[in-house]
Design an enzyme around this catalytic site. Structure first.
Site, PDB file in Angstrom:
ATOM      1  N   HIS A 132      -2.834  18.784 -16.776  1.00 28.10           N
ATOM      2  CA  HIS A 132      -2.702  17.334 -17.001  1.00 28.10           C
ATOM      3  C   HIS A 132      -2.111  17.218 -18.400  1.00 28.10           C
ATOM      4  CE1 HIS A 132      -3.430  13.085 -16.924  1.00 28.10           C
ATOM      5  NE2 HIS A 132      -4.442  13.090 -17.773  1.00 28.10           N
ATOM      6  N   SER A 278     -10.294  -1.479  16.845  1.00 27.32           N
ATOM      7  CA  SER A 278      -9.887  -2.318  17.981  1.00 27.32           C
ATOM      8  C   SER A 278      -8.863  -3.324  17.471  1.00 27.32           C
ATOM      9  CB  SER A 278     -11.102  -3.058  18.537  1.00 27.32           C
ATOM     10  OG  SER A 278     -11.512  -4.034  17.585  1.00 27.32           O
TER      11      SER A 278
HETATM   12  N1  LIG Z   1     -11.399  17.875 -12.572  1.00 24.92           N
HETATM   13  C1  LIG Z   1     -10.338  17.934 -11.794  1.00 24.92           C
HETATM   14  O1  LIG Z   1     -10.473  18.088 -10.596  1.00 24.92           O
HETATM   15  C2  LIG Z   1      -8.967  17.817 -12.361  1.00 24.92           C
HETATM   16  C3  LIG Z   1      -8.738  18.121 -13.672  1.00 24.92           C
HETATM   17  N2  LIG Z   1      -7.455  18.181 -14.140  1.00 24.92           N
HETATM   18  C4  LIG Z   1      -7.238  18.563 -15.513  1.00 24.92           C
HETATM   19  O2  LIG Z   1      -7.690  19.904 -15.674  1.00 24.92           O
HETATM   20  C5  LIG Z   1      -8.194  20.094 -17.004  1.00 24.92           C
HETATM   21  C6  LIG Z   1      -9.608  20.636 -16.948  1.00 24.92           C
HETATM   22  O3  LIG Z   1     -10.452  19.635 -16.439  1.00 24.92           O
HETATM   23  P1  LIG Z   1     -11.794  19.976 -15.656  1.00 24.92           P
HETATM   24  O4  LIG Z   1     -11.567  21.138 -14.757  1.00 24.92           O
HETATM   25  O5  LIG Z   1     -12.285  18.694 -15.082  1.00 24.92           O
HETATM   26  O6  LIG Z   1     -12.727  20.434 -16.846  1.00 24.92           O
HETATM   27  P2  LIG Z   1     -14.281  20.808 -16.767  1.00 24.92           P
HETATM   28  O7  LIG Z   1     -15.010  19.835 -17.587  1.00 24.92           O
HETATM   29  O8  LIG Z   1     -14.725  21.002 -15.359  1.00 24.92           O
HETATM   30  O9  LIG Z   1     -14.296  22.269 -17.407  1.00 24.92           O
HETATM   31  C7  LIG Z   1     -14.280  22.441 -18.706  1.00 24.92           C
HETATM   32  C8  LIG Z   1     -14.292  23.940 -19.078  1.00 24.92           C
HETATM   33  O10 LIG Z   1     -13.841  23.965 -20.410  1.00 24.92           O
HETATM   34  C9  LIG Z   1     -14.839  24.533 -21.249  1.00 24.92           C
HETATM   35  N3  LIG Z   1     -14.911  23.791 -22.503  1.00 24.92           N
HETATM   36  C10 LIG Z   1     -15.444  22.576 -22.741  1.00 24.92           C
HETATM   37  N4  LIG Z   1     -15.315  22.241 -24.030  1.00 24.92           N
HETATM   38  C11 LIG Z   1     -14.683  23.271 -24.623  1.00 24.92           C
HETATM   39  C12 LIG Z   1     -14.278  23.527 -25.952  1.00 24.92           C
HETATM   40  N5  LIG Z   1     -14.477  22.662 -26.937  1.00 24.92           N
HETATM   41  N6  LIG Z   1     -13.669  24.696 -26.194  1.00 24.92           N
HETATM   42  C13 LIG Z   1     -13.449  25.582 -25.224  1.00 24.92           C
HETATM   43  N7  LIG Z   1     -13.813  25.406 -23.958  1.00 24.92           N
HETATM   44  C14 LIG Z   1     -14.426  24.263 -23.655  1.00 24.92           C
HETATM   45  C15 LIG Z   1     -16.138  24.446 -20.475  1.00 24.92           C
HETATM   46  O11 LIG Z   1     -16.926  25.574 -20.801  1.00 24.92           O
HETATM   47  P3  LIG Z   1     -18.170  25.590 -21.813  1.00 24.92           P
HETATM   48  O12 LIG Z   1     -18.565  24.163 -22.085  1.00 24.92           O
HETATM   49  O13 LIG Z   1     -19.196  26.358 -21.110  1.00 24.92           O
HETATM   50  O14 LIG Z   1     -17.628  26.280 -23.017  1.00 24.92           O
HETATM   51  C16 LIG Z   1     -15.656  24.539 -19.027  1.00 24.92           C
HETATM   52  O15 LIG Z   1     -15.515  25.864 -18.630  1.00 24.92           O
HETATM   53  C17 LIG Z   1      -8.073  18.737 -17.700  1.00 24.92           C
HETATM   54  O16 LIG Z   1      -6.851  18.708 -18.370  1.00 24.92           O
HETATM   55  C18 LIG Z   1      -8.038  17.750 -16.525  1.00 24.92           C
HETATM   56  O17 LIG Z   1      -7.405  16.530 -16.811  1.00 24.92           O
HETATM   57  C19 LIG Z   1      -6.361  17.992 -13.331  1.00 24.92           C
HETATM   58  C20 LIG Z   1      -6.526  17.689 -12.000  1.00 24.92           C
HETATM   59  C21 LIG Z   1      -7.843  17.474 -11.460  1.00 24.92           C
HETATM   60 MG   LIG Z   2      -6.708  13.194 -13.774  1.00 19.69          MG
END
Ligand SMILES: NC(=O)C1=CN([C@@H]2O[C@H](COP(=O)(O)OP(=O)(O)OC[C@H]3O[C@@H](n4cnc5c(N)ncnc54)[C@H](OP(=O)(O)O)[C@@H]3O)[C@@H](O)[C@H]2O)C=CC1
Ligand SMILES: [Mg+2]
Ligand SMILES: CC[C@](O)(C(C)=O)C(=O)O
Ligand SMILES: [Mg+2]
Length: 490
Positions: A132, A278
Site C-alpha cells: 500500500h 423474487s
Molecule cells: N491488512 C490487510 O489485509 C491489507 C494490508 N495492506 C497493507 O499491508 C501492509 C501491512 O498491513 P497489515 O498486514 O494489516 O499489518 P499488520 O498490523 O497485520 O502486521 C504488522 C506486522 O508488522 C510488525 N510491526 C508493527 N509495528 C512495527 C514496527 N514499529 N517495526 C517493525 N515491525 C512492526 C508487527 O510485528 P510486531 O508488532 O510483533 O513487531 C506485525 O508483524 C500495510 O501497508 C497495509 O496497508 C494491503 C492490503 C490489505
Molecule cells: Mg487498505
C-alpha cells in the site's frame, strides 16, 4: 516530508490517477522467474506478511522474515507466525543486508520509522516493496536513489490472499513502480513475478501507479468495503431486534448474510445478486438502493474529496501522533454493540433465505458498490481499478465478518482501513436515521412478500433490469470476470 501527490502538477496528478492497464495473462508466462533464486526478506509477519510469504514460498521463492528485536526476544505473535511456519527469522542487521527484495509489510503508521531504519542496511541496487503506497504518496517518503521501489497491492484481506491461493485462484492485484525509483528499469518485471507468486495473476493484475492505488484503496475501504458493512450490520441488527425478531436469528442473518449474498455478487455481479430475489423483492431492493444512493452520495463524495486533498491522511496522522485515541475509542465502541455481543443462534437459514429475508442488505450492497464505483471513476480512477476496489473485494471482506463478525473484519484489515471504516460509520449512521425509521421486517428479518402474489408491473421490471445491467460497474465487471476462469465458489 511533504504529501507527494500534492507536490505534483495537476496534469501529473491526473496521469498517475488514471494509470491502469489490465495486463494480459500472456504477460505472466515467465511466472516467478524474475525472483527465482533471489533472497526475499519480509519485514513484519501480520495479516499480509504471513499470507503473502506462504504463497510466495509455495510458488518456489526463497522467503525469510525480519522482525524488530523485541518481537523476536518476546516471541510475539509475529515471531510465532513466522517460526511456527518454519521460516527463517532474523533481526534487521542479520537479514536486510542479504536481501535482493525487501518487502515492507508493517502497518502504514510505522513505515517512515521502519523504512528509515532498514534503508541504510539495504544492499546497493536492491528493491523495496510495499503493499500500500500511503508512505510514498501521502507522506512523501524519499528512498535512496540506487534502490528500486515497487508496489504489489492485493485487493483483499491477507487471510483471503491465502485462502484464494489455496483454492487455485488468487486476488486481483495492483502493481506499480515508483517513477522516482527505477534506476535499473527492473521494477516492473520484479513486480510481475511477485504478483504471480502470490496468485494475483490468476484473478487479474492492473499495471497502475502508487497514486492510483492509494487514492482508490483508501476510498474503497472507508466506504463500501468496511464502512458500509459496519454500519449496515449494526443498523440491520438493531432494527430486527426492535421489531421482535429473535436475537440469535438476527445475529446469524447478518453475520453470514453478507457472505452469502455477496457470493452471488462475486460470481455474477449486481445483476446476479439481484436476480436471486423474487421479482417483487428485486423491485423493492432496487427502490431502496436508489433512495440510499441519494442519502449517502454526499458522504461518499466527502470521503473521496478528503482523500484526494490529503485532508484524510493529515487527520489520521494527527491521530497517530495522539496515541491513536480515535482509533482505540472507536474500536472499543464496536466491541460493545449488541450485534457484536449476540452470538449467532442455533437456527438453520438456507442459502436462499439469506436473500429473501435480507432485501435491505442486498439494497445496501448494491447502493454501496455503485456509489463507490461512481465516485471513484468520477474522480479519475479507472473503471477496472474501481471494480476491484468495490465489487470484487466486498465478498472477500464479507468472508471475514462470517468468521467472527465486525471484530474479525477490523482485526484482519489494516489499521488505516479500520480508522477509515469507523470514520465513515460515525457519519453514516446519523444520515440513515430517518430512512431506518421507515424500515420494517418485510425487508429485514422476514421473507419479503411471503404469502403474497408474486406479480409485478412488467414495464417497471424491464426498467429495473435495464438499469441494473447497464450500470458501468456491470459492463466492466462482466469483462473482468470473463478472464477469471480459475475463480472457485466458496
Ligand atoms: N491488512 C490487510 O489485509 C491489507 C494490508 N495492506 C497493507 O499491508 C501492509 C501491512 O498491513 P497489515 O498486514 O494489516 O499489518 P499488520 O498490523 O497485520 O502486521 C504488522 C506486522 O508488522 C510488525 N510491526 C508493527 N509495528 C512495527 C514496527 N514499529 N517495526 C517493525 N515491525 C512492526 C508487527 O510485528 P510486531 O508488532 O510483533 O513487531 C506485525 O508483524 C500495510 O501497508 C497495509 O496497508 C494491503 C492490503 C490489505
Ligand atoms: Mg487498505
Ligand atoms: C479493505 C481494506 C484493505 O484495503 C484491504 C484488505 O484491501 C486494508 O487496508 O486492509
Ligand atoms: Mg485494500
Amino acid at each position: 516530508m511533504a504529501n507527494y501527490f500534492n507536490t505534483l502538477s495537476l496534469r501529473e496528478q491526473l496521469t498517475q490517477l488514471g494509470k491502469c492497464r489490465f495486463m494480459d495473462p500472456s504477460e505472466f508466462t515467465d511466472g516467478v522467474t524474475a525472483l527465482k533464486g533471489k533472497k526475499i526478506v519480509i519485514i513484519g509477519c501480520g495479516a499480509q506478511g504471513l499470507n503473502q510469504g506462504l504463497n510466495m514460498r509455495d510458488s518456489g521463492l526463497d522467503v525469510s522474515y525480519t522482525l524488530r528485536e523485541a518481537a523476536i526476544k518476546e516471541k510475539r505473535q509475529s515471531f510465532k507466525n513466522a517460526s511456527e511456519n518454519n521460516f527463517v527469522v532474523g533481526t534487521y542487521e542479520e537479514l536486510i543486508p542479504t536481501a535482493d527484495l525487501v518487502i515492507n509489510l508493517t502497518p502504514d503508521k510505522q513505515h517512515t520509522n521502519v523504512v528509515g531504519t532498514v534503508m541504510p542496511l539495504m544492499k546497493k541496487g536492491a528493491t523495496l516493496s510495499y503493499s500500500h503506497g500511503f508512505n510514498i504518496v501521502e507522506e512523501g517518503m524519499q528512498i535512496r536513489k540506487d534502490l528500486t521501489v515497487i508496489m504489489v497491492a492485493p485487493k483483499s484481506p491477507g487471510s483471503e490472499v491465502r485462502e484464494e491461493y489455496k483454492r487455485g485462484f488468487g486476488v486481483p492485484t495492483l502493481i506499480a513502480v515508483h517513477p522516482e525509483n527505477d534506476p535499473e528499469g527492473k521494477g516492473l518485471e520484479q513486480a510481475k513475478a511477485y504478483a504471480a507468486a502470490t496468485g494475483g495473476d490468476k484473478a487479474g493484475v492492473l499495471e497502475s501507479s502508487f497514486v492510483a492505488e492509494v487514492k482508490s484503496d483508501l476510498m474503497g475501504e472507508q466506504t463500501i468495503l468496511c464502512g458500509l458493512l459496519q454500519t449496515g450490520s449494526i443498523l440491520c441488527f438493531n432494527k430486527m431486534v426492535e421489531k421482535g425478531i429473535d436475537k440469535g436469528y438476527a445475529s446469524k442473518l447478518i453475520q453470514y448474510g453478507w457472505e452469502t449474498i455477496t457470493e452471488g455478487l462475486k460470481q455474477g455481479g449486481i445483476t446476479n445478486m439481484m436476480d436471486r430475489l423474487s421479482n417483487p423483492a428485486k423491485i423493492k431492493a432496487f427502490d431502496l438502493a436508489e433512495e440510499l444512493k441519494v442519502i449517502m452520495r454526499p458522504l461518499f463524495q466527502k470521503h473521496m474529496d478528503d482523500i484526494m486533498s490529503g485532508h484524510f491522511s493529515k487527520t489520521m496522522m494527527e491521530d497517530w501522533a495522539n496515541g491513536d485515541k480515535n482509533l482505540l475509542d472507536w474500536r472499543a465502541e464496536t466491541g460493545e454493540t449488541a450485534f457484536e455481543k449476540t452470538p449467532a443462534g442455533d437456527v438453520s437459514i438456507s442459502e436462499q433465505e439469506y436473500y429473501d429475508n435480507g432485501v435491505l442488505m442486498v439494497a445496501m450492497v448494491k447502493s454501496g458498490v455503485e456509489l463507490a464505483y461512481e465516485t471513484m471513476t468520477e474522480s479519475g480512477i479507472i473503471g477496472e481499478s474501481a471494480y476491484y476496489e468495490s465489487l470484487h473485494e466486498t465478498p472477500l471482506i464479507a468472508n471475514t465478518i462470517a468468521r467472527k463478525k465486525l471484530f474479525e473484519m477490523n482485526r484482519v484489515i489494516s489499521d488505516t482501513a479500520e480508522y477509515g471504516c469507523y470514520l465513515f460509520d460515525h457519519a453514516c449512521k446519523p444520515l440513515l436515521t430517518d430512512f431506518m425509521k421507515r424500515m420494517d421486517t418485510d425487508v429485514i428479518g422476514k421473507h419479503f412478500g411471503e404469502g403474497k402474489d408474486n406479480g409485478v408491473d412488467n414495464i417497471k421490471l424491464i426498467k429495473v433490469n435495464k438499469a441494473i445491467r447497464t450500470h458501468n460497474v456491470e459492463v466492466v465487471g462482466a469483462r473482468l470476470r470473463a478472464s477469471m476462469t480459475a475463480m472457485k465458489p466458496i
